[in-house]
Design a protein around this motif. Structure first.
Motif, PDB file in Angstrom:
ATOM      1  N   LYS A  27      52.618 -13.604  79.089  1.00 31.13           N
ATOM      2  CA  LYS A  27      53.997 -13.261  78.917  1.00 31.13           C
ATOM      3  C   LYS A  27      54.182 -12.060  77.905  1.00 31.13           C
ATOM      4  CE  LYS A  27      56.070 -15.848  81.873  1.00 31.13           C
ATOM      5  NZ  LYS A  27      57.022 -17.075  81.502  1.00 31.13           N
ATOM      6  N   SER A 265      60.727 -12.562  81.229  1.00 36.11           N
ATOM      7  CA  SER A 265      61.199 -13.736  80.749  1.00 36.11           C
ATOM      8  C   SER A 265      62.580 -13.906  81.043  1.00 36.11           C
ATOM      9  CB  SER A 265      61.128 -13.465  79.291  1.00 36.11           C
ATOM     10  OG  SER A 265      59.870 -13.368  78.510  1.00 36.11           O
ATOM     11  N   ARG A 266      62.935 -15.375  80.712  1.00 30.36           N
ATOM     12  CA  ARG A 266      64.116 -15.657  81.372  1.00 30.36           C
ATOM     13  C   ARG A 266      65.097 -15.992  80.052  1.00 30.36           C
ATOM     14  NH1 ARG A 266      60.723 -16.486  84.529  1.00 30.36           N
ATOM     15  NH2 ARG A 266      59.431 -17.709  83.080  1.00 30.36           N
ATOM     16  N   HIS A 267      66.315 -15.604  80.146  1.00 31.25           N
ATOM     17  CA  HIS A 267      67.148 -15.939  79.082  1.00 31.25           C
ATOM     18  C   HIS A 267      68.763 -16.150  79.392  1.00 31.25           C
ATOM     19  CE1 HIS A 267      68.302 -11.545  78.769  1.00 31.25           C
ATOM     20  NE2 HIS A 267      66.884 -11.376  78.934  1.00 31.25           N
TER      21      HIS A 267
END
Length: 383
Positions: A27, A265-267
């Motif tokens: 990542k 990335s997830r946020h």
């Protein structure tokens, strides 16, 4: 000449090696890896998240050779072949493979405990359980609706092994099996990687032979992404030490086929915001397989440099390492891998990679013999 058994050992050990090399930096962007590590060149690498609280890193540990779900699911697929002793399709995904990932415990190194593989899996891999067990779907429709990613391709190498020397058969079986998990270009990548592994088993097969096989069998965006990236890699061979230029070139090409870029990335701020990330398309490709093939071409098949350039390129580093590794492991066999690396992988993951590979080698060889006998029986029809 490298034996079939030695090549199977190469595939199995290279799965773990590529996975573990990339796992500590997964990542991170290419620039992030350069900033924090310079260049990762060893299994003995500290995970970039290790100092975060345990709940933030979901109780996981990585580094120093620890493998992830790429390796665990590859071994699970090997176990299915050992149980069934025949070629597979989507019904085996919904039956024996589900049992391997959700009902039979194994040692999960990232969690440092005996547990179910599903406890470690990411959502698109957990989708296998949801679709086949909870939704009771037609197994051939299991992959429909899933997040499109590399999750099937990352563990599909065993399909190439049981079809060694027959890339089209490997492609077909990988599609038939992995359609129970993935769809669109995620499914396509599984078929193409299996074909590459099968081709790499052919004595004397070259990097160009493997790339040619990939392009001949690949469809749509996957075909074009592999073609463009490998062409670029050939053009950059004289400048391969200039990794900034290599990565800039490769990633600029990938943007046409994978719209995420470094946004992996997830946020919370992304919730509800529409995008084309991970959605089906005939125009797109996963990044990992074209990148793996490009680094193999860039380095003219050099085993360690291809894997290390791949993992240091950033993003889905472990899966890039796996895909480059299994192709080259099939080409060269286990002797391309440093004995110290195999020793570390076995120790930290509580594995015996060669024992796993040898059991699989025996089963795969018998399957290939069965195929050859069936082929000869068909030939008699024309006599």
């Amino acid at each position: 000449m490298t034996s079939f058994r030695d090549r199977v050992r190469g595939v199995v050990a290279s799965t773990a090696l590529g996975d573990a090399m990339g796992a500590p930096i997964e990542k991170l962007t290419y620039e992030g890896i350069k900033s924090q590590y310079g260049r990762v060149e060893s299994l003995m690498t500290r995970w970039h998240k290790i100092d975060l609280p345990a709940d933030v890193r979901l109780g996981r540990v990585r580094g120093d050779g620890i493998v992830t779900d790429d390796t665990l699911m590859t071994v699970a697929l090997i176990n299915v072949y050992l149980t069934e002793g025949r070629h597979l399709d989507a019904y085996d995904m919904g039956n024996e493979f589900v049992k391997e990932i959700a009902f039979r415990k194994t040692f999960v190194p990232e969690l440092n405990q005996e547990t179910f593989i599903i406890d470690r899996l990411f959502y698109p891999e957990k989708y296998i359980f949801m679709r086949h067990v909870l939704a009771n779907c037609d197994p051939r429709e299991g992959g429909i609706g899933n997040m499109v990613n590399c999750g099937a391709a990352m563990y599909i190498a065993p399909v190439g092994v049981v079809n060694a020397g027959h890339p089209k058969a490997a492609y077909d079986e990988a599609i038939l099996f992995a359609m129970g998990h993935q769809c669109s270009y995620g499914l396509e990548a599984a078929g193409v990687l299996a074909a590459c592994v099968a081709k790499a088993f052919e004595p004397g097969a070259t990097v160009d032979d493997i790339v040619r096989t990939a392009i001949e069998l690949a469809k749509d965006g996957t075909k074009e992404a592999i073609r463009e990236l490998t062409d670029a890699a050939r053009a950059l061979r004289a400048e391969r030490d200039d990794m900034d230029k290599v990565i800039e070139t490769f990633q600029s090409i990938l943007l046409k086929y994978s719209p995420m870029g470094d946004d992996v990335s997830r946020h919370i701020d992304k919730v509800g915001v529409p995008s084309n990330h991970y959605t089906p398309s005939r125009m797109w490709s996963i990044e990992e397989l074209p990148m793996a093939l490009a680094f193999i071409v860039l380095n003219d098949g050099d085993y360690y440099r291809s894997i290390l350039d791949g993992v240091n390129s950033g993003r889905d580093t472990d899966s890039i390492g796996v895909m480059a590794g299994v192709i080259l492991g099939a080409m060269y066999g286990y002797e391309a891998i440093a004995p110290a690396d195999i020793e570390q992988l076995n120790k930290v993951n509580r594995l015996d990679l060669f024992a796993i590979a040898d059991r699989f080698s025996d089963a795969a060889a018998e399957m290939i013999r069965d195929d050859l006998r069936a082929h000869e029986a068909r030939r008699s029809i024309l006599d």
